[in-house]
Each structure stands twice: as C-alpha cells, then as structure tokens.
Design an enzyme around this catalytic site. Structure first.
Site, mmCIF file in Angstrom:
data_model
loop_
_atom_site.group_PDB
_atom_site.id
_atom_site.type_symbol
_atom_site.label_atom_id
_atom_site.label_comp_id
_atom_site.label_asym_id
_atom_site.label_seq_id
_atom_site.Cartn_x
_atom_site.Cartn_y
_atom_site.Cartn_z
ATOM 1 N N GLY A 53 0.758 -1.234 0.000
ATOM 2 C CA GLY A 53 0.000 0.000 0.000
ATOM 3 C C GLY A 53 0.792 1.290 0.000
ATOM 4 C CD1 TRP A 55 4.428 3.166 -4.839
ATOM 5 C CD2 TRP A 55 3.633 3.096 -6.924
ATOM 6 N NE1 TRP A 55 5.505 3.162 -5.692
ATOM 7 C CE2 TRP A 55 5.056 3.125 -6.975
ATOM 8 C CE3 TRP A 55 2.929 3.044 -8.111
ATOM 9 C CZ2 TRP A 55 5.759 3.098 -8.186
ATOM 10 C CZ3 TRP A 55 3.632 3.017 -9.326
ATOM 11 C CH2 TRP A 55 5.028 3.048 -9.345
ATOM 12 C CG ASP A 78 -2.375 -6.908 -4.167
ATOM 13 O OD1 ASP A 78 -1.382 -6.267 -4.557
ATOM 14 O OD2 ASP A 78 -2.330 -8.123 -3.903
ATOM 15 C CG ASP A 119 5.878 -0.622 -7.297
ATOM 16 O OD1 ASP A 119 6.722 -0.691 -8.207
ATOM 17 O OD2 ASP A 119 6.178 -0.643 -6.084
ATOM 18 C CE LYS A 159 8.640 -2.478 -9.490
ATOM 19 N NZ LYS A 159 8.876 -3.213 -8.213
#
Length: 317
Positions: A53, A55, A78, A119, A159
């Site tokens: 968490g 970001w 997620d 990410d 990413k």
C-alpha cells in the site's frame, strides 16, 4: 546482522519508516511525480497490485492536498489483503478479470480514471529471462485492465524490467499512448534492471474495444524484431529522474546523518497481513521445523543425531 544494519545499508528503507511510508517504493512514485507532474488535475486514481500500500499512501496524501479533496476517489486492487488507508477504497480481486474493471468503474460512479499506476512484480526466481517474461505478462495484464478504466488522455505508470526483448513492450504501449518514457527514479537501485514506463495521453486506435479474453501480446513475435534499425525500431526515451542531491540507493550511509538528530530504530509502519511465508515463520518461532528421520544403520539401530542438529550444520555432526 541486526535491525540497525539494514537501516544503515538502505537509506530509503530507513527514511520510509521514519516518514511513515509502508515501503521504500513510495519514494519511487514521489520522484516520478517530481519529473512528470503525475498528480496534476487527477481526481480518480487506480493502484493495481497495491499491497502493501505504499503507492496508495502516496496517492492518498498527494491527492488529498488538492483544492477539492472531497472529489478525490482512489481505488486499490490486489489479490492480497491490505491494511486500510484513509480515503482509499480497496478491492481484493484479480486484475485479469473483467468483473474487477467493472467494480472499479462502479466505485467511480461510472466515470473513468484519470491515472492508473502499477508497482506489481512477480516473485523473482533469479532466472533473468523467466523473470523478465513474467514481469512483461504482468505489465500487459495491467495495461489490459487499464484500457477498460482509463479516460482518453489519461496516464498509466507501471514497473518494467529492461531486458533484451523490451522493445516489444514499448511498441505495444506506443499503440495506446502517444508519449511513452522509461524512467529510473533515484531511489531505484542501479544494480536492478527495474525501471518504470510513464505512458501519457491515452489514445487507443480507432474502433478499439477492450477485451480481457484478447491478449495484447502477439505470441508470433519475431526474434529479429530488436535488430531492426531506423524508423522500424521503437526507441523510447530513458530518463533518470530525481534530484542529484538525493540519497544514492546503492550507497551505505552512517546511522547518524550529518546535522540530524540521534539515530533511533523505527519499526515498520505496517506489518504484512497474512503473507505467504506466515506459516513458515510460525513453525520456525515454535521450533516445529524438523528434518526427516535419519536412515537406519546396517545393524538395525537408528542413527542418533546431536540435540541441535535441526539448526546446526554438517560440521556439527
């Protein structure tokens, strides 16, 4: 090595705890924002692969400072559970499912997102070709759901592992975004092939219809694609972002920084919730990890091991 040793070796890990971030990766998004102004005019943001968490924390703090914070909506997605964050709606779901995209839009009351960040990264195996491929698939999955939820002219940040076949990913992203830049934040270690693609001005091809069942990656990929030259080859700008006066993520710093207050260990802001290694930690703490019974000796008697063989080495036998 003790706990202070990691604080000394990784300055961003230490600063993250002192400033209340859940992970050092928060600085990566902050430094990307310094370079690209990602949060300007953003009211609806999505954080894919959000756990633990950090970001989402950055989005909550930065977007909460806007002129109309009551209009800001942030959704974190997620598969793993994540501790609550103020101003962040959590969805425990799969980013490869269209139902997850529909739930995101529902939380935005039918409106598309202004910004999507991701990410996410796989559990690396150490086999670089395998890791790069799995990361590429994860990025394409994030891009796929982004095409369902992002507004035209919106921004996508994710990413990426810069491997030898990364040109294919760049060309795929350029189909949907007029501006694609590969950026390396100062807080990202130089020894890592990790970088981030900042994709701006979302403009899908005319007639494009998002479809989760239609993979974006062309599996008939020609291995000679990366050898193309001239206008046939996709060259994406590479930018090192972050102030040069910032800390070096690969350098070891003293625990007592110059002009700073006395060093004091700070525990992590938020411990993991039900991590995959939870059971292994429980067994180790309770001394329940045991080796298999040793084979019997030729005489029929079992070999007796030393009392501390479960935690010792072969040299103890």
């Amino acid at each position: 090595m003790g706990r202070s040793s990691k604080d000394k070796r990784d300055i961003y890990y230490r600063l993250a705890k002192e400033e209340g971030w859940r992970a050092r990766s928060a600085f990566k998004l902050l430094q990307l924002d310094q370079e690209f102004n990602l949060f300007t005019g953003v009211n609806r943001a999505v954080d894919l692969c959000a756990a633990p968490g950090s970001w989402s924390q950055v989005l909550s703090r930065k977007l909460g400072q806007e002129e109309h914070p009551q209009e800001v909506k942030i959704v974190a997605v997620d598969l793993q559970a994540m501790a609550p964050l103020p101003g962040v709606t959590q969805i425990q779901g799969d980013i490869t499912k269209v139902s997850t995209a529909q739930e995101i839009i529902r939380h935005f009351e039918g409106q598309p997102a202004d910004l999507v960040v991701c990410d996410g990264a796989p559990d690396v195996t150490g086999l670089h070709d395998v890791d790069e491929y799995i990361q590429a698939q994860l990025l394409l999955a994030a891009l796929n759901i982004t095409t369902h939820v992002l507004k035209p002219r919106g921004t996508f940040v994710a990413k990426i592992f810069r491997g030898k076949d990364v040109t294919l990913l760049y060309s795929q992203l350029k189909i949907f975004f007029s501006s694609v830049t590969c950026a390396k934040p100062r807080s990202s270690r130089n020894s890592s092939i990790e970088a981030f693609v900042v994709c701006q001005n979302y403009s899908p091809p005319t007639g494009f219809m998002p479809n989760m069942s239609n993979p974006l990656l062309d599996h008939s990929y020609n291995v000679d694609f990366n050898q193309l030259e001239g206008p046939n080859r996709v060259i994406v700008p590479f930018l090192a972002c972050g102030d040069l006066s910032a800390f070096d993520s690969d350098r070891t710093y003293p625990l007592q920084l110059e002009g700073d207050q006395q060093y004091e260990y700070t525990p992590p802001t938020q411990p993991p919730i039900r991590p995959p290694y939870e059971q292994a930690c429980h067994l180790r703490r309770n001394n329940l990890l045991q080796k298999q019974d040793a084979p019997s000796t030729p005489g029929g008697d079992e070999m007796e091991l030393p009392a501390e063989s479960s935690t010792g080495t072969l040299s103890d036998l």
